[in-house]
Design a protein around this motif. Structure first.
Motif, PDB file in Angstrom:
ATOM      1  N   ARG A 109       0.732  -1.293   0.198  1.00  0.00           N
ATOM      2  CA  ARG A 109      -0.072   0.167  -0.144  1.00  0.00           C
ATOM      3  C   ARG A 109       0.488   1.423  -0.340  1.00  0.00           C
ATOM      4  O   ARG A 109       0.866   2.683  -0.475  1.00  0.00           O
ATOM      5  N   PHE A 110       2.430   1.329   0.665  1.00  0.00           N
ATOM      6  CA  PHE A 110       2.618   2.357   0.950  1.00  0.00           C
ATOM      7  C   PHE A 110       4.328   2.386  -0.862  1.00  0.00           C
ATOM      8  O   PHE A 110       4.393   3.467  -0.590  1.00  0.00           O
ATOM      9  N   ALA A 111       3.764   1.471  -1.388  1.00  0.00           N
ATOM     10  CA  ALA A 111       4.538   1.268  -2.534  1.00  0.00           C
ATOM     11  C   ALA A 111       4.778   2.286  -3.663  1.00  0.00           C
ATOM     12  O   ALA A 111       3.811   2.751  -3.411  1.00  0.00           O
ATOM     13  N   GLY A 112       5.755   2.973  -4.035  1.00  0.00           N
ATOM     14  CA  GLY A 112       5.799   4.062  -4.502  1.00  0.00           C
ATOM     15  C   GLY A 112       5.275   5.753  -3.987  1.00  0.00           C
ATOM     16  O   GLY A 112       4.793   6.799  -4.717  1.00  0.00           O
ATOM     17  N   LEU A 113       5.149   5.917  -3.200  1.00  0.00           N
ATOM     18  CA  LEU A 113       5.286   7.156  -2.498  1.00  0.00           C
ATOM     19  C   LEU A 113       6.260   7.754  -1.481  1.00  0.00           C
ATOM     20  O   LEU A 113       5.902   8.429  -0.541  1.00  0.00           O
ATOM     21  N   GLN A 114       7.568   7.467  -2.243  1.00  0.00           N
ATOM     22  CA  GLN A 114       8.780   7.721  -1.444  1.00  0.00           C
ATOM     23  C   GLN A 114       8.478   7.742  -0.193  1.00  0.00           C
ATOM     24  O   GLN A 114       9.261   8.250   0.789  1.00  0.00           O
ATOM     25  N   LEU A 115       8.518   6.344   0.507  1.00  0.00           N
ATOM     26  CA  LEU A 115       8.713   6.324   1.601  1.00  0.00           C
ATOM     27  C   LEU A 115       9.623   6.450   2.815  1.00  0.00           C
ATOM     28  O   LEU A 115       9.503   7.196   3.642  1.00  0.00           O
ATOM     29  N   ALA A 116      10.334   6.298   1.897  1.00  0.00           N
ATOM     30  CA  ALA A 116      12.360   6.404   2.551  1.00  0.00           C
ATOM     31  C   ALA A 116      12.653   7.619   2.551  1.00  0.00           C
ATOM     32  O   ALA A 116      12.983   8.034   4.026  1.00  0.00           O
ATOM     33  N   VAL A 117      11.958   8.199   1.882  1.00  0.00           N
ATOM     34  CA  VAL A 117      11.941  10.139   2.141  1.00  0.00           C
ATOM     35  C   VAL A 117      11.840  10.212   3.335  1.00  0.00           C
ATOM     36  O   VAL A 117      12.362  11.135   4.478  1.00  0.00           O
ATOM     37  N   LEU A 118      10.046  10.052   3.712  1.00  0.00           N
ATOM     38  CA  LEU A 118       9.788  10.026   5.002  1.00  0.00           C
ATOM     39  C   LEU A 118       9.783   9.945   6.232  1.00  0.00           C
ATOM     40  O   LEU A 118      10.190  11.056   7.096  1.00  0.00           O
ATOM     41  N   GLU A 119      10.728   8.368   6.334  1.00  0.00           N
ATOM     42  CA  GLU A 119      11.155   7.833   7.426  1.00  0.00           C
ATOM     43  C   GLU A 119      12.402   8.831   7.676  1.00  0.00           C
ATOM     44  O   GLU A 119      13.144   8.286   8.616  1.00  0.00           O
ATOM     45  N   ASP A 120      13.724   9.064   6.299  1.00  0.00           N
ATOM     46  CA  ASP A 120      15.074   9.322   6.620  1.00  0.00           C
ATOM     47  C   ASP A 120      13.810  10.742   7.434  1.00  0.00           C
ATOM     48  O   ASP A 120      15.212  11.434   8.418  1.00  0.00           O
ATOM     49  N   ASP A 121      12.926  11.762   7.391  1.00  0.00           N
ATOM     50  CA  ASP A 121      13.231  12.961   8.314  1.00  0.00           C
ATOM     51  C   ASP A 121      12.589  12.554   9.061  1.00  0.00           C
ATOM     52  O   ASP A 121      12.456  13.313  10.271  1.00  0.00           O
ATOM     53  N   LEU A 122      11.717  11.573   9.280  1.00  0.00           N
ATOM     54  CA  LEU A 122      11.301  11.147  10.744  1.00  0.00           C
ATOM     55  C   LEU A 122      12.535  10.594  11.286  1.00  0.00           C
ATOM     56  O   LEU A 122      12.587  11.407  13.232  1.00  0.00           O
ATOM     57  N   ALA A 123      13.776   9.973  11.135  1.00  0.00           N
ATOM     58  CA  ALA A 123      14.649   9.081  11.872  1.00  0.00           C
ATOM     59  C   ALA A 123      15.280  10.542  12.152  1.00  0.00           C
ATOM     60  O   ALA A 123      16.139  11.132  13.483  1.00  0.00           O
ATOM     61  N   ALA A 124      15.446  11.560  11.241  1.00  0.00           N
ATOM     62  CA  ALA A 124      16.434  12.565  11.662  1.00  0.00           C
ATOM     63  C   ALA A 124      15.277  13.817  13.036  1.00  0.00           C
ATOM     64  O   ALA A 124      16.794  13.837  14.098  1.00  0.00           O
TER      65      ALA A 124
END
Length: 317
Positions: free
Chosen positions: A209-224
């Motif tokens: 369901r999350f595929a194609g939504l650039q989840l990795a970018v959101l994850e990087d922001d949350l981690a920071a």
């Protein structure tokens, strides 16, 4: 058909029953959403009907075309049946279950076997549709096998559960989720696959369901934010701008689902007062995420506030 991944013990138990001609008339395929239960049910139906008819290729082709006379799949229908893309009804209606009666009153067409798949049995309209199904389970027509997909078997009528053989499906391992994603989203970057695996929680369906939504970018922001606290508000403002537009709605909804889980993952590494504070942030994030869509809260403002809850973790890093 594409090979199934995960839950080998449950699949082996069914395969053994099929191989030895010891099929129960009703199977409750139970477990979390998105772990392959519905795909298994359709695969099992295909194999049962192919075995009974001795015509595997024809059986597969007819099922793929939705034209096999001895297979029925009950799911929630669109609210407006003239508009297939409209929202689905809240339940599987009693009329859908009753519509099986003429079929079950006759012999199967292509062999001595017929299969009824209900996905998901939790969606049956109660009490009417549940009671209508129960009558069929109590007096099963000869040769008919019921495959009942359930995400929450504890909510079913005890009388339905008692008439089924249970197949328990569990969350997949990270490696199994990665295997599914490799086949379903082959163009995703390694970083995106890694983010999807983390978000899956053992459910490939959730990850897809999350595929194609650039989840990795959101994850990087949350981690920071969790690491540094975002004292300048820069990252939270970035999230608010990125997720606050109408075009970003699917990504925003993924963010709403992901933030509480992200906080929970971080809380798992903490103890004492730090853990207490993280759990408070988790409760607040889960509550805000739950009401944001129902109350049409501003997406940008909500994203900023959720980022603030993540920032609480920085004090305990």
């Amino acid at each position: 058909m594409t090979s199934l991944v995960g839950n080998g013990m449950a699949r082996a138990a069914f395969d053994a029953a099929l191989a030895h001609g010891a099929l129960h008339h009703a199977w409750l395929i139970a477990g979390p959403e998105g772990v392959g239960k519905a795909r298994f049910a359709l695969d099992a139906a295909t194999r049962m009907l192919a075995q009974a008819s001795g015509a595997a290729e024809r059986t597969q082709a007819m099922i793929a075309a939705g034209s096999h006379p001895d297979l029925r799949v009950l799911t929630r229908k669109p609210k407006d049946e003239n508009k297939p893309d409209s929202d689905l009804a809240r339940s599987i209606k009693i009329d859908q279950v009753r519509a099986l009666q003429p079929l079950l009153a006759t012999k199967p067409s292509m062999s001595e076997r017929r299969v009824i798949v209900i996905d998901a049995v939790d969606d049956l309209e109660r009490p009417g549709a549940s009671n209508a199904l129960l009558k069929n389970l109590e007096e099963p027509p000869a040769g008919t096998i019921f495959l009942l997909v359930s995400h929450a078997p504890g909510r079913l009528l005890p009388t339905i559960r008692s008439r089924c053989r249970l197949l328990r499906f569990d969350p997949l391992s990270d490696e199994e989720v990665r295997e599914v994603l490799a086949g379903q989203v082959p163009d995703a970057t390694p970083a995106e696959i890694a983010a999807l695996v983390r978000a899956a929680g053992g459910s490939p369906g959730r990850a897809l369901r999350f595929a194609g939504l650039q989840l990795a970018v959101l994850e990087d922001d949350l981690a920071a934010i969790a690491r540094d606290g975002d004292p300048s508000n820069r990252r939270r403002v970035k999230l608010a701008k990125a997720l606050g537009t109408k075009a970003a709605q699917p990504r925003y909804e993924a963010f709403l689902e992901r933030v509480p889980a992200f906080i929970a993952e971080q809380a798992g590494r903490l103890t004492g007062p730090a853990l207490r504070d993280a759990l408070e942030a988790y409760d607040a994030a889960r509550g805000l995420a739950a009401v944001s869509l129902a109350q049409s809260l501003d997406a940008g403002t909500t994203a900023f506030e959720l980022g603030g809850l993540v920032a609480r973790l920085a004090k305990r890093s």
